[in-house]
Scaffold this motif. Structure first.
Motif, PDB file in Angstrom:
ATOM      1  N   VAL A  26      18.635  35.893  51.388  1.00  0.00           N
ATOM      2  CA  VAL A  26      19.119  37.153  51.805  1.00  0.00           C
ATOM      3  C   VAL A  26      19.326  37.311  52.933  1.00  0.00           C
ATOM      4  N   THR A  27      20.675  37.765  53.436  1.00  0.00           N
ATOM      5  CA  THR A  27      21.117  38.001  54.798  1.00  0.00           C
ATOM      6  C   THR A  27      21.179  39.443  55.014  1.00  0.00           C
ATOM      7  N   ALA A  35      31.842  53.515  59.911  1.00  0.00           N
ATOM      8  CA  ALA A  35      33.032  53.582  60.531  1.00  0.00           C
ATOM      9  C   ALA A  35      33.165  54.696  61.491  1.00  0.00           C
ATOM     10  N   THR A  36      32.281  55.672  61.197  1.00  0.00           N
ATOM     11  CA  THR A  36      32.383  56.849  62.140  1.00  0.00           C
ATOM     12  C   THR A  36      31.403  56.912  63.477  1.00  0.00           C
ATOM     13  N   ALA A  37      30.997  55.871  63.459  1.00  0.00           N
ATOM     14  CA  ALA A  37      29.799  55.746  64.351  1.00  0.00           C
ATOM     15  C   ALA A  37      30.516  55.254  65.615  1.00  0.00           C
ATOM     16  N   SER A  38      30.062  56.028  66.725  1.00  0.00           N
ATOM     17  CA  SER A  38      30.815  55.464  68.114  1.00  0.00           C
ATOM     18  C   SER A  38      30.244  54.494  68.958  1.00  0.00           C
ATOM     19  N   GLY A  39      28.866  54.484  68.474  1.00  0.00           N
ATOM     20  CA  GLY A  39      27.723  53.675  69.032  1.00  0.00           C
ATOM     21  C   GLY A  39      28.037  52.195  68.745  1.00  0.00           C
ATOM     22  N   THR A  40      26.874  51.402  69.231  1.00  0.00           N
ATOM     23  CA  THR A  40      26.837  49.940  69.026  1.00  0.00           C
ATOM     24  C   THR A  40      25.478  49.767  68.356  1.00  0.00           C
ATOM     25  N   THR A  41      25.666  48.789  67.279  1.00  0.00           N
ATOM     26  CA  THR A  41      24.225  48.647  66.582  1.00  0.00           C
ATOM     27  C   THR A  41      23.658  47.501  67.529  1.00  0.00           C
ATOM     28  N   VAL A  42      22.363  47.448  67.509  1.00  0.00           N
ATOM     29  CA  VAL A  42      21.471  46.539  68.284  1.00  0.00           C
ATOM     30  C   VAL A  42      20.474  45.831  67.513  1.00  0.00           C
ATOM     31  N   GLY A  43      19.947  44.704  67.964  1.00  0.00           N
ATOM     32  CA  GLY A  43      18.919  44.216  67.283  1.00  0.00           C
ATOM     33  C   GLY A  43      19.578  43.136  66.195  1.00  0.00           C
ATOM     34  N   SER A  44      18.382  42.741  65.359  1.00  0.00           N
ATOM     35  CA  SER A  44      18.745  41.726  64.608  1.00  0.00           C
ATOM     36  C   SER A  44      17.759  41.531  63.407  1.00  0.00           C
ATOM     37  N   THR A  45      18.197  41.106  62.249  1.00  0.00           N
ATOM     38  CA  THR A  45      17.117  40.898  61.037  1.00  0.00           C
ATOM     39  C   THR A  45      17.260  39.756  60.538  1.00  0.00           C
ATOM     40  N   ALA A  46      16.190  39.159  60.523  1.00  0.00           N
ATOM     41  CA  ALA A  46      16.166  37.680  59.986  1.00  0.00           C
ATOM     42  C   ALA A  46      16.501  37.445  58.452  1.00  0.00           C
ATOM     43  N   GLN A  47      17.081  36.568  57.967  1.00  0.00           N
ATOM     44  CA  GLN A  47      17.256  36.153  56.596  1.00  0.00           C
ATOM     45  C   GLN A  47      16.112  35.934  55.926  1.00  0.00           C
ATOM     46  N   THR A  48      16.032  36.388  54.548  1.00  0.00           N
ATOM     47  CA  THR A  48      14.703  35.867  54.005  1.00  0.00           C
ATOM     48  C   THR A  48      14.933  34.856  52.795  1.00  0.00           C
ATOM     49  N   THR A  49      13.708  34.125  52.608  1.00  0.00           N
ATOM     50  CA  THR A  49      14.251  33.271  51.246  1.00  0.00           C
ATOM     51  C   THR A  49      13.250  33.930  50.117  1.00  0.00           C
ATOM     52  N   HIS A  50      14.007  33.838  48.998  1.00  0.00           N
ATOM     53  CA  HIS A  50      13.147  34.358  47.842  1.00  0.00           C
ATOM     54  C   HIS A  50      13.274  33.292  46.373  1.00  0.00           C
ATOM     55  N   ALA A  72       9.049  38.499  42.516  1.00  0.00           N
ATOM     56  CA  ALA A  72       9.200  39.530  43.213  1.00  0.00           C
ATOM     57  C   ALA A  72       8.574  39.254  44.742  1.00  0.00           C
ATOM     58  N   SER A  73       9.405  39.483  45.751  1.00  0.00           N
ATOM     59  CA  SER A  73       9.163  39.411  46.964  1.00  0.00           C
ATOM     60  C   SER A  73       9.831  40.276  48.064  1.00  0.00           C
ATOM     61  N   ALA A  74       9.298  40.755  49.143  1.00  0.00           N
ATOM     62  CA  ALA A  74       9.499  41.825  49.987  1.00  0.00           C
ATOM     63  C   ALA A  74      10.940  41.327  50.828  1.00  0.00           C
ATOM     64  N   ALA A  75      11.877  42.319  50.896  1.00  0.00           N
ATOM     65  CA  ALA A  75      13.024  42.149  51.800  1.00  0.00           C
ATOM     66  C   ALA A  75      12.534  42.238  53.236  1.00  0.00           C
ATOM     67  N   ALA A  76      13.244  42.040  54.218  1.00  0.00           N
ATOM     68  CA  ALA A  76      13.088  42.088  55.465  1.00  0.00           C
ATOM     69  C   ALA A  76      13.061  43.418  56.040  1.00  0.00           C
ATOM     70  N   ILE A  77      11.999  43.686  56.948  1.00  0.00           N
ATOM     71  CA  ILE A  77      12.023  44.999  57.770  1.00  0.00           C
ATOM     72  C   ILE A  77      13.244  45.126  58.719  1.00  0.00           C
ATOM     73  N   ASN A  78      13.867  46.207  58.651  1.00  0.00           N
ATOM     74  CA  ASN A  78      14.976  46.185  59.297  1.00  0.00           C
ATOM     75  C   ASN A  78      14.724  46.049  60.886  1.00  0.00           C
ATOM     76  N   GLY A  79      15.672  45.225  61.647  1.00  0.00           N
ATOM     77  CA  GLY A  79      15.521  45.264  62.962  1.00  0.00           C
ATOM     78  C   GLY A  79      16.700  45.717  63.871  1.00  0.00           C
ATOM     79  N   TYR A  80      17.499  46.546  63.140  1.00  0.00           N
ATOM     80  CA  TYR A  80      18.763  47.051  63.586  1.00  0.00           C
ATOM     81  C   TYR A  80      18.602  48.446  63.937  1.00  0.00           C
ATOM     82  N   SER A  81      19.350  48.880  65.104  1.00  0.00           N
ATOM     83  CA  SER A  81      19.245  50.218  65.439  1.00  0.00           C
ATOM     84  C   SER A  81      20.434  50.979  66.047  1.00  0.00           C
ATOM     85  N   ASP A 122      10.173  45.367  47.737  1.00  0.00           N
ATOM     86  CA  ASP A 122      10.262  43.946  46.804  1.00  0.00           C
ATOM     87  C   ASP A 122      11.408  43.788  46.272  1.00  0.00           C
ATOM     88  N   VAL A 123      12.152  42.611  46.184  1.00  0.00           N
ATOM     89  CA  VAL A 123      13.507  42.311  45.445  1.00  0.00           C
ATOM     90  C   VAL A 123      13.363  41.410  44.568  1.00  0.00           C
TER      91      VAL A 123
END
Length: 428
Positions: free
Chosen positions: A346-347, A354-369, A374-383, A408-409
């Motif tokens: 999962v990426t 589209a209406t946001a004027s700012g820029t997303t920062v950070g990253s969220t690593a992919q997870t393997t399932h 059932a296993s947890a998706a990633a914790i968001n790392g974007y802002s 969990d997904v």
């Protein structure tokens, strides 16, 4: 001149003959006697006459070899007389009845009271000549040995037929275990030799050999030959030579066994097993391929076959060549499919609105399932300045979330190695 008138004694020294002459003779009077041959003899070609123990001059007597008449002239009778003669044994034709044989002497001439003349023995396939006899089947007196030599003197003097006597030859059948070159096993048991007589049917010895993984199917006449005789067949005339040994060779057929394939659905699998896998036939001591799996189970990958249903790893790959999984004819071996739950990735997309004027920062690593787990998706790392992350959605245009942050997904993909993208959902 002195005249002798006294009676003279007449004797005879005869062999195989007799005479009808008188026992007395007189000087001056011719004396006659007739020689008569005994049975089996002919008159001699000549005779001898003695007078007073001395040979008489041939002028003093005559002899007719046709009639046997002996005439002694009277003037020679001056003493006791002795007639000396030997009868001649008769000869006769001997014809040989070969009683089915061929070759050798057809007939010969034998002489009464003499040894039988040497002859050449006949031959008869599958039999040994034992000699000639007075009657068939070795009955009566034997006159010839097996070599054609005289066995007894001739005691007949008329044309005679003698009969060959034969004895059937005997031979031995030997049984070779004839282990196949391809097998590493050992032939067990024994099979005793059997004795046979020419022109007589007799059963072969029952097979006593056994070989793991093989069935005995009969006997061949050569080591690499095919079956000529079945077990315990009655045979006849495998050899015509007396004392010969005939070898028969065991013929082996590798047993055929079968492999059946169990789909072996895992207990944790929620899907339905589909497809089939046909059983495969295999010959002992021969490498043969297992069937490729025809089973399909959503979210799972077939990894091979195992001999037990609870195996966690495969012993054999699909299509792998195997050998000697069983040894008995018609035996069925069951192999069980081994399954491995598919894994997928999962990426996580920042998915800036589209209406946001700012820029997303950070990253969220992919997870393997893993499928079915059932296993947890990633914790968001974007802002994103001015926006709040509220969760993840499978739709990049969604305003509502499918999964909360770190939730969990389950079963987002069913294909091994697939990649699924979840999209961040933002609230201004």
């Amino acid at each position: 001149t002195v005249q002798y008138y006294e009676q003279m004694y007449v004797a005879s020294r005869l062999t195989n003959l007799k005479t009808n002459g008188k026992t007395a003779a007189f000087y001056g009077t011719d004396y006659t006697a007739t020689l008569v041959p005994n049975a089996g003899y002919d008159l001699p070609q000549s005779v001898k006459v003695n007078v007073s123990g001395r040979a008489m001059d041939s002028a003093g007597y005559t002899y007719n070899k046709t009639t046997g008449l002996v005439t002694i002239k009277g003037k020679y009778i001056k003493g006791n007389l002795e007639i000396v003669a030997v009868g001649v044994p008769k000869t006769c034709t001997v014809t040989f009845d070969k009683q089915g044989g061929s070759g050798g002497t057809n007939s010969t001439t034998a002489t009464y009271t003499s040894a039988m003349p040497q002859v050449t023995a006949p031959t008869l396939k599958g039999y040994t000549f034992q000699g000639y006899y007075a009657s068939p089947n070795g009955q009566g007196k034997q006159y010839y040995t097996a070599t054609g030599a005289s066995a007894n003197d001739c005691d007949f003097y008329t044309a005679t037929t003698l009969y060959a006597h034969w004895t059937a030859n005997s031979y031995t059948v030997k049984y070779d275990q004839n282990k196949p070159a391809a097998t590493s096993g050992t032939v067990k048991g024994t099979t005793s030799n059997s004795s046979h007589t020419y022109n007589e049917s007799k059963a072969l010895t029952p097979n006593g050999y056994s070989l793991a993984g093989y069935a005995f199917i009969g006997w061949a006449t050569t080591a690499n030959g095919s079956v000529v005789y079945k077990d315990k067949d009655s045979v006849q005339n495998l050899s015509s030579v007396d004392g010969a040994t005939v070898t028969l060779y065991a013929v082996w057929k590798a047993n055929t066994y079968y492999v059946e394939y169990d789909s072996n659905k895992p207990a944790t699998a929620s899907g339905t097993m589909t497809g089939t896998t046909s059983r495969s036939a295999h010959a002992y001591d021969t490498s043969g391929a297992l069937s490729e799996s025809g089973f399909v189970l959503k979210g799972w990958t077939f990894v091979g076959w195992a001999q037990t249903a609870d195996a966690t790893s495969a012993q054999y790959a699909g299509g792998e060549n195997v050998k000697n999984l069983a040894s008995e004819e018609g035996e069925v071996v069951k192999l069980y499919a081994v399954w491995q739950a598919n894994t997928y990735n999962v990426t996580y997309a920042a998915n800036k609105p589209a209406t946001a004027s700012g820029t997303t920062v950070g990253s969220t690593a992919q997870t393997t399932h893993t499928y079915e787990q059932a296993s947890a998706a990633a914790i968001n790392g974007y802002s994103l300045v001015g926006w709040t992350f509220i969760g993840w959605s499978q739709n990049p245009n969604a305003t509502a979330i499918d999964f909360a942050d770190g939730a969990d997904v389950l079963n987002l993909a069913d294909t091994q190695g697939a990649t699924v993208t979840l999209y961040a959902v933002w609230k201004a």
